[in-house]
Design a protein around this motif. Structure first.
Motif, PDB file in Angstrom:
ATOM      1  N   MET A   1       0.854  -1.174   0.000  1.00 17.25           N
ATOM      2  CA  MET A   1       0.000   0.000   0.000  1.00 17.25           C
ATOM      3  C   MET A   1       0.895   1.230   0.000  1.00 17.25           C
ATOM      4  N   ASP A   2       0.586   2.180  -0.866  1.00 13.64           N
ATOM      5  CA  ASP A   2       1.431   3.361  -0.881  1.00 13.64           C
ATOM      6  C   ASP A   2       1.108   4.261   0.308  1.00 13.64           C
ATOM      7  N   LEU A   3       1.985   5.209   0.530  1.00 16.65           N
ATOM      8  CA  LEU A   3       1.898   6.030   1.740  1.00 16.65           C
ATOM      9  C   LEU A   3       0.680   6.949   1.758  1.00 16.65           C
ATOM     10  N   LEU A   4       0.281   7.454   0.596  1.00 16.44           N
ATOM     11  CA  LEU A   4      -0.885   8.317   0.548  1.00 16.44           C
ATOM     12  C   LEU A   4      -2.143   7.543   0.948  1.00 16.44           C
ATOM     13  N   LYS A   5      -2.234   6.300   0.504  1.00 15.59           N
ATOM     14  CA  LYS A   5      -3.385   5.474   0.870  1.00 15.59           C
ATOM     15  C   LYS A   5      -3.440   5.269   2.384  1.00 15.59           C
ATOM     16  N   SER A   6      -2.279   5.002   2.977  1.00 18.33           N
ATOM     17  CA  SER A   6      -2.286   4.776   4.426  1.00 18.33           C
ATOM     18  C   SER A   6      -2.722   6.034   5.173  1.00 18.33           C
ATOM     19  N   LEU A   7      -2.339   7.207   4.676  1.00 17.97           N
ATOM     20  CA  LEU A   7      -2.781   8.453   5.295  1.00 17.97           C
ATOM     21  C   LEU A   7      -4.300   8.615   5.205  1.00 17.97           C
ATOM     22  N   LEU A   8      -4.858   8.344   4.034  1.00 16.85           N
ATOM     23  CA  LEU A   8      -6.293   8.528   3.833  1.00 16.85           C
ATOM     24  C   LEU A   8      -7.123   7.494   4.597  1.00 16.85           C
ATOM     25  N   VAL A   9      -6.638   6.265   4.663  1.00 18.16           N
ATOM     26  CA  VAL A   9      -7.338   5.233   5.421  1.00 18.16           C
ATOM     27  C   VAL A   9      -7.321   5.579   6.914  1.00 18.16           C
ATOM     28  N   SER A  10      -6.170   6.012   7.409  1.00 19.52           N
ATOM     29  CA  SER A  10      -6.076   6.401   8.822  1.00 19.52           C
ATOM     30  C   SER A  10      -6.929   7.621   9.122  1.00 19.52           C
ATOM     31  N   ALA A  11      -6.990   8.545   8.185  1.00 22.52           N
ATOM     32  CA  ALA A  11      -7.839   9.729   8.376  1.00 22.52           C
ATOM     33  C   ALA A  11      -9.306   9.337   8.475  1.00 22.52           C
ATOM     34  N   SER A  12      -9.723   8.340   7.692  1.00 23.77           N
ATOM     35  CA  SER A  12     -11.122   7.885   7.799  1.00 23.77           C
ATOM     36  C   SER A  12     -11.368   7.253   9.165  1.00 23.77           C
ATOM     37  N   GLY A  13     -10.373   6.555   9.696  1.00 18.56           N
ATOM     38  CA  GLY A  13     -10.486   5.984  11.040  1.00 18.56           C
ATOM     39  C   GLY A  13     -10.580   7.060  12.111  1.00 18.56           C
ATOM     40  N   LEU A  14      -9.798   8.125  11.952  1.00 12.41           N
ATOM     41  CA  LEU A  14      -9.861   9.248  12.896  1.00 12.41           C
ATOM     42  C   LEU A  14     -11.254   9.864  12.911  1.00 12.41           C
ATOM     43  N   LYS A  15     -11.807  10.083  11.732  1.00 11.81           N
ATOM     44  CA  LYS A  15     -13.130  10.693  11.627  1.00 11.81           C
ATOM     45  C   LYS A  15     -14.199   9.797  12.259  1.00 11.81           C
ATOM     46  N   ALA A  16     -14.107   8.498  12.011  1.00 10.90           N
ATOM     47  CA  ALA A  16     -15.090   7.559  12.570  1.00 10.90           C
ATOM     48  C   ALA A  16     -15.002   7.515  14.098  1.00 10.90           C
ATOM     49  N   GLN A  17     -13.799   7.456  14.637  1.00 19.32           N
ATOM     50  CA  GLN A  17     -13.643   7.409  16.094  1.00 19.32           C
ATOM     51  C   GLN A  17     -14.053   8.727  16.739  1.00 19.32           C
ATOM     52  N   ASN A  18     -13.841   9.829  16.043  1.00 21.36           N
ATOM     53  CA  ASN A  18     -14.285  11.128  16.554  1.00 21.36           C
ATOM     54  C   ASN A  18     -15.808  11.129  16.688  1.00 21.36           C
ATOM     55  N   GLY A  19     -16.489  10.620  15.688  1.00 19.81           N
ATOM     56  CA  GLY A  19     -17.946  10.527  15.761  1.00 19.81           C
ATOM     57  C   GLY A  19     -18.394   9.629  16.898  1.00 19.81           C
ATOM     58  N   ARG A  20     -17.684   8.533  17.084  1.00 25.65           N
ATOM     59  CA  ARG A  20     -18.006   7.611  18.189  1.00 25.65           C
ATOM     60  C   ARG A  20     -17.856   8.308  19.539  1.00 25.65           C
ATOM     61  N   MET A  21     -16.783   9.074  19.698  1.00 25.62           N
ATOM     62  CA  MET A  21     -16.558   9.773  20.964  1.00 25.62           C
ATOM     63  C   MET A  21     -17.633  10.833  21.217  1.00 25.62           C
ATOM     64  N   ARG A  22     -18.127  11.486  20.163  1.00 22.55           N
ATOM     65  CA  ARG A  22     -19.207  12.459  20.329  1.00 22.55           C
ATOM     66  C   ARG A  22     -20.481  11.784  20.823  1.00 22.55           C
ATOM     67  N   ILE A  23     -20.786  10.605  20.295  1.00 22.18           N
ATOM     68  CA  ILE A  23     -21.983   9.871  20.719  1.00 22.18           C
ATOM     69  C   ILE A  23     -21.845   9.427  22.172  1.00 22.18           C
ATOM     70  N   ILE A  24     -20.670   8.945  22.543  1.00 16.96           N
ATOM     71  CA  ILE A  24     -20.433   8.533  23.928  1.00 16.96           C
ATOM     72  C   ILE A  24     -20.561   9.732  24.864  1.00 16.96           C
ATOM     73  N   ALA A  25     -20.018  10.866  24.472  1.00 20.32           N
ATOM     74  CA  ALA A  25     -20.121  12.082  25.290  1.00 20.32           C
ATOM     75  C   ALA A  25     -21.580  12.497  25.468  1.00 20.32           C
ATOM     76  N   GLU A  26     -22.375  12.357  24.421  1.00 24.24           N
ATOM     77  CA  GLU A  26     -23.810  12.672  24.524  1.00 24.24           C
ATOM     78  C   GLU A  26     -24.493  11.738  25.521  1.00 24.24           C
ATOM     79  N   ASN A  27     -24.131  10.458  25.480  1.00 29.66           N
ATOM     80  CA  ASN A  27     -24.707   9.501  26.428  1.00 29.66           C
ATOM     81  C   ASN A  27     -24.378   9.888  27.866  1.00 29.66           C
ATOM     82  N   VAL A  28     -23.128  10.214  28.115  1.00 26.48           N
ATOM     83  CA  VAL A  28     -22.705  10.585  29.475  1.00 26.48           C
ATOM     84  C   VAL A  28     -23.403  11.870  29.922  1.00 26.48           C
ATOM     85  N   ALA A  29     -23.516  12.824  29.011  1.00 23.58           N
ATOM     86  CA  ALA A  29     -24.160  14.094  29.361  1.00 23.58           C
ATOM     87  C   ALA A  29     -25.630  13.908  29.727  1.00 23.58           C
TER      88      ALA A  29
END
Length: 136
Positions: A1-29
């Motif tokens: 896998m080239d390096l640009l692909k790894s950056l974009l795949v990891s960025a999609s993971g960051l975005k997904a986990q960020n959304g997950r953390m927002r939902i968890i924060a809403e639950n706690v609130a």
């Protein structure tokens, strides 16, 4: 896998986990939110789901936040006869949010987020070293 692909795949993971953390924060609130009347349901816990899809342009599998599911488990109850949302027996329905579970889920999401950040940092370092070698 080239390096640009790894950056974009990891960025999609960051975005997904960020959304997950927002939902968890809403639950706690909303862990102590009750209905206004005995007929009203309190806040219902939300659950983040993920879906992966193949990005044809990128040529790699990416992840994104899927539909937000509702936890259909039973509500907790607490005896509090003076509460406006208390039923005829004096019980108030409480959200089905367990803050211990939410804390563990948040920690897991943070670890996943950090792992994706580490991939991005490693990729950036490799790209910088490649540029340095080409300059020599």
């Amino acid at each position: 896998m080239d390096l640009l692909k790894s950056l974009l795949v990891s960025a999609s993971g960051l975005k997904a986990q960020n959304g997950r953390m927002r939902i968890i924060a809403e639950n706690v609130a909303n862990a102590n939110s009750t209905g206004r009347t005995p007929q009203d349901d309190p806040y219902r816990r939300k659950i983040a789901t993920f879906r992966s899809h193949f990005d044809k342009e990128l040529g790699a599998e990416k992840v994104e936040l899927g539909k937000v599911a509702r936890d259909e488990s039973d509500f907790d109850t607490r005896y509090e006869p003076g509460h406006p949302a208390a039923d005829a027996n004096g019980y108030v329905k409480l959200p089905n949010v367990n803050t211990l579970i939410e804390t563990v889920d948040m920690r897991e999401a943070q670890r996943s987020y950090e792992a994706n950040l580490n991939v991005i940092e490693s990729t950036r370092t490799m790209l910088q070293r490649t540029i340095d070698i080409l300059k020599s």
